[in-house]
Structures are given as C-alpha cells and as structure tokens.
Design an enzyme around this catalytic site. Structure first.
Site, PDB file in Angstrom:
ATOM      1  N   MET A 255      15.427  -2.326 -30.980  1.00  0.00           N
ATOM      2  CA  MET A 255      15.184  -3.741 -30.726  1.00  0.00           C
ATOM      3  C   MET A 255      14.016  -3.932 -29.764  1.00  0.00           C
ATOM      4  O   MET A 255      12.870  -4.000 -30.177  1.00  0.00           O
ATOM      5  CB  MET A 255      16.470  -4.393 -30.213  1.00  0.00           C
ATOM      6  CG  MET A 255      17.587  -4.379 -31.269  1.00  0.00           C
ATOM      7  SD  MET A 255      19.213  -4.797 -30.655  1.00  0.00           S
ATOM      8  CE  MET A 255      18.976  -6.432 -30.021  1.00  0.00           C
ATOM      9  N   CYS A 256      14.295  -4.015 -28.481  1.00  0.00           N
ATOM     10  CA  CYS A 256      13.262  -4.363 -27.500  1.00  0.00           C
ATOM     11  C   CYS A 256      12.212  -3.275 -27.311  1.00  0.00           C
ATOM     12  O   CYS A 256      11.025  -3.582 -27.176  1.00  0.00           O
ATOM     13  CB  CYS A 256      13.930  -4.740 -26.183  1.00  0.00           C
ATOM     14  SG  CYS A 256      15.072  -6.135 -26.389  1.00  0.00           S
ATOM     15  N   VAL A 257      12.626  -2.008 -27.297  1.00  0.00           N
ATOM     16  CA  VAL A 257      11.649  -0.922 -27.160  1.00  0.00           C
ATOM     17  C   VAL A 257      10.717  -0.923 -28.362  1.00  0.00           C
ATOM     18  O   VAL A 257       9.488  -0.875 -28.231  1.00  0.00           O
ATOM     19  CB  VAL A 257      12.357   0.441 -26.989  1.00  0.00           C
ATOM     20  CG1 VAL A 257      11.375   1.593 -27.101  1.00  0.00           C
ATOM     21  CG2 VAL A 257      13.087   0.489 -25.646  1.00  0.00           C
TER      22      VAL A 257
ATOM     23  N   THR B 174       8.400  -4.158 -28.529  1.00  0.00           N
ATOM     24  CA  THR B 174       7.351  -4.108 -27.506  1.00  0.00           C
ATOM     25  C   THR B 174       6.305  -3.054 -27.857  1.00  0.00           C
ATOM     26  O   THR B 174       5.093  -3.313 -27.756  1.00  0.00           O
ATOM     27  CB  THR B 174       7.973  -3.834 -26.126  1.00  0.00           C
ATOM     28  OG1 THR B 174       8.895  -4.888 -25.826  1.00  0.00           O
ATOM     29  CG2 THR B 174       6.917  -3.744 -25.038  1.00  0.00           C
TER      30      THR B 174
END
Length: 183
Positions: free
Chosen positions: A115-117, A120
């Site tokens: 998700m976030c890793v 980004t």
C-alpha cells in the site's frame, strides 16, 4: 558498494503497526532494520523524513490516538509529513521538501509494503528519483483465507509488492547495505 543515497523516508512506522495486537507479523525485524537505516542516515547527516498516516476516525492510527504516534522519536530538523492517502506525495508537500533539499535519491522503508510503501515508491520513480528499497525494511500483514482461497503470508505479499514496482527500483537484500550522503 552502492552509490550513497540522499534521503530516508520512513513510511507509517507508527505505534499501532509495530506494537501490541495490531502489529505486523515481522514488527521486531522491521523496527531493527529501520533503526539501522535511521542510525546510518543520521550519522551521515542525510535528510530523514518521517511520514505519518492520519487514519480515519475509529482506526488504530487515527490522529490523537496512542497508535497514531510515530514509533521513532523525531530529531530536530527532521520533517514529519502527514498524509491521508497511501502515496506520501499526494497532497503533502513532500515533492517540494525534497526539491528544497536537492534530493535525487531516497530510501523508502516502512509499512505497508503493498500500500503506502509501494504507492510512495511508485510516485518517486515516476518523478525521476532513484529509489532504493531494502527487502528487510518494509513489511505488511498477510491476506487471510477468503472465499475458498488459501491465505497469503505477509512475506509473500511484501515480495510481490516489491516485484510489482519494476526494474527501475533498486531492491537490496539488507538495510545495512545502504549508505547515505550528507544533505
């Protein structure tokens, strides 16, 4: 030896995700490897950016809850970027912050791998940054068995997320292999 990196982005390493019943399965290992990266970045005088997720009301990482707090103490001069989207670049000013510091390369570590890793890192690659992702410094939860499908272990989810980022990503086995240059 690999070329040194300009900055460290620590994504969502918040109390709720690395301690207690909501911790990812490999929380202790993630914290240890992120500590290695943080120590090396600080010793080199590199930029360290803490990214903090503002979870929705009722979630363990909602602002103001004990789980929302960053796991690693922030040292003077280290910016904290708060976000509401998976991508730490979305509506945060992170691009401008990195441009002000003349950052061309960064290490991404933290939570959640898929998700976030991933979001980004994908945006950083699209914006022309050199992105290094240590395999032992990002983590997630597994996928439970659903609708007759077998569960997927957390380690597999992390590896697939890393693989899906493509060939432009510099994946390294260990956080200890990363070096930093002063900002």
């Amino acid at each position: 030896m690999r070329e040194p990196v300009d900055a460290l982005l620590i994504i969502d390493v918040q109390v709720a995700h690395v301690t207690g019943p909501g911790a990812v399965p490999s929380a202790d290992a993630l914290v240890a490897q992120t500590t290695t990266l943080l120590d090396h970045a600080r010793a080199a005088g590199a930029l360290v950016v803490h990214v903090q997720n503002d979870g929705a009301e009722g979630l363990s990482d909602a602002p103001g809850t004990p789980g929302w707090d960053l796991h690693f103490p922030v040292v003077d001069g280290e910016p904290v970027v708060r976000k509401v989207h998976d991508d730490a670049f979305a509506d945060t000013g992170l691009t401008e912050l990195l441009a002000q510091r003349d950052v061309g390369s960064l290490v991404v570590c933290g939570l959640m791998s898929e998700m976030c890793v991933s979001a980004t890192a994908r945006t950083a690659l699209a914006r022309g940054f050199r992105v290094v992702l240590p395999r032992d410094a990002h983590a997630t939860t597994g996928i439970p068995a659903m609708n007759g499908a077998d569960p997927v272990p957390a380690e597999v989810v992390s590896r697939v997320a890393e693989w899906a980022l493509g060939d432009e990503l510099e994946s390294v086995p260990h956080a200890a292999e990363v070096s930093f240059r002063p900002s």
